[in-house]
Design an enzyme around this catalytic site. Structure first.
Site, PDB file in Angstrom:
ATOM      1  N   CYS A  16       0.813  -1.211   0.000  1.00 39.43           N
ATOM      2  CA  CYS A  16       0.000   0.000   0.000  1.00 39.43           C
ATOM      3  C   CYS A  16       0.849   1.265   0.000  1.00 39.43           C
ATOM      4  O   CYS A  16       0.397   2.307  -0.487  1.00 39.43           O
ATOM      5  CB  CYS A  16      -0.959   0.002   1.183  1.00 39.43           C
ATOM      6  N   HIS A 121      -0.758   0.356   7.122  1.00 36.39           N
ATOM      7  CA  HIS A 121      -1.547   0.744   5.952  1.00 36.39           C
ATOM      8  C   HIS A 121      -1.332   2.217   5.616  1.00 36.39           C
ATOM      9  O   HIS A 121      -1.271   3.074   6.500  1.00 36.39           O
ATOM     10  CB  HIS A 121      -3.038   0.484   6.161  1.00 36.39           C
ATOM     11  N   ASN A 136      -7.522   5.385  -1.456  1.00 38.08           N
ATOM     12  CA  ASN A 136      -7.226   4.209  -0.637  1.00 38.08           C
ATOM     13  C   ASN A 136      -7.207   2.973  -1.530  1.00 38.08           C
ATOM     14  O   ASN A 136      -8.180   2.684  -2.230  1.00 38.08           O
ATOM     15  CB  ASN A 136      -8.300   4.062   0.454  1.00 38.08           C
TER      16      ASN A 136
END
Length: 274
Positions: A16, A121, A136
């Site tokens: 991520c 994250h 996201n």
């Protein structure tokens, strides 16, 4: 005027940080291998500092303990530190500063991107034109946010313990102008128009709703299972009959037959190949 294109990468492994960085830059500027190389350079710099602080003794207990520890800049699962992202952005003359940095308080340029992190994250909020989007990587497409909601969302993240960094400097305007591949080749991610992004989000929400509805427990199945399990409570092993509701009528079911049917159905289930 043509709609802007929105570059978005969906979650792959625990990359991520890579997806977040490319969302800020709006193009596949960095791969995990490039960020890993930056992490190695940072690790080496930290070892050099540690060695120098120890008088150059590479055999001191403190230095040996330090070099034996895992990297603080890249994890084995692909997660990266904020220092790696900052170094990558610095290569493009961009700064990445904590939201409470005094330098931001005196900044004269408007912030067009935020990097948000909690635990392992990362994701980005980015302004495209006059509109804000949530990039996201856990979402199937960029999510449009009004200016008011973007501000409220950042406040909510701060209250929940997220670390937020503002990206300062002139962000790239056109990835293709840098000589990159076409935005339609699908090599690194996907470009959406705002309309396509909204459609993708609505489709994902609909599919999730259908999945949740399908997974709701069936009252008939629950009754059947309870009936089959009740045999375990009979100390003498005698048969009992239980009324199991159906959609048409209540039917008398022999519990031993029901248990046998369930066992037979489970026997047909084969484990997946390894």
């Amino acid at each position: 005027m043509a709609s802007p294109l929105l570059y978005h990468e969906t979650q792959e492994s625990k990359l991520c940080a890579v997806h977040c960085l490319n969302a800020v830059l709006q193009g596949p500027y960095f791969s995990e291998l490039e960020l890993a190389a930056i992490a190695r350079d940072l690790d080496q710099s930290e070892r050099d500092v540690m060695l120098e602080s120890g008088g150059g003794d590479a055999h001191s207990p403190d230095y040996l303990r330090f070099v034996s520890e895992a990297s603080s800049n890249v994890a084995l699962d692909g997660n990266f530190s904020i220092q790696v992202l900052q170094r990558a952005l610095a290569a493009l003359d961009l700064k990445c500063l904590p939201l409470n940095s005094p330098e931001l308080a005196t900044a004269t340029t408007e912030i067009a991107a935020y990097i948000c992190n909690l635990h392992d994250h990362w994701f980005a909020l980015r302004r495209i034109g006059a509109q804000w989007y949530n990039f996201n990587s856990l979402l199937p497409a960029p999510q449009h946010l009004s200016s008011f909601y973007a501000s409220a969302f950042l406040d909510s993240l701060k209250n929940e313990g997220w670390s937020i960094f503002a990206v300062q400097g002139e962000l790239p305007r056109d990835f293709n102008a840098a000589g990159a591949s076409s935005p339609d080749d699908g090599s690194f991610g996907r470009w959406f128009t705002p309309q396509e992004a909204q459609q993708a989000l609505e489709l994902a929400a609909s599919q999730e709703s259908q999945k949740a509805a399908a997974e709701e427990s069936d009252p008939m199945l629950e009754a059947a299972i309870k009936a089959s399990l009740k045999d375990l409570d009979e100390p003498d092993g005698t048969k009992t009959t239980t009324t199991v509701p159906t959609r048409e009528d209540d039917v008398e079911v022999d519990e031993s037959e029901l248990a046998a049917a369930i066992a037979a159905s489970l026997a047909d289930v084969k484990p997946p190949p390894i």
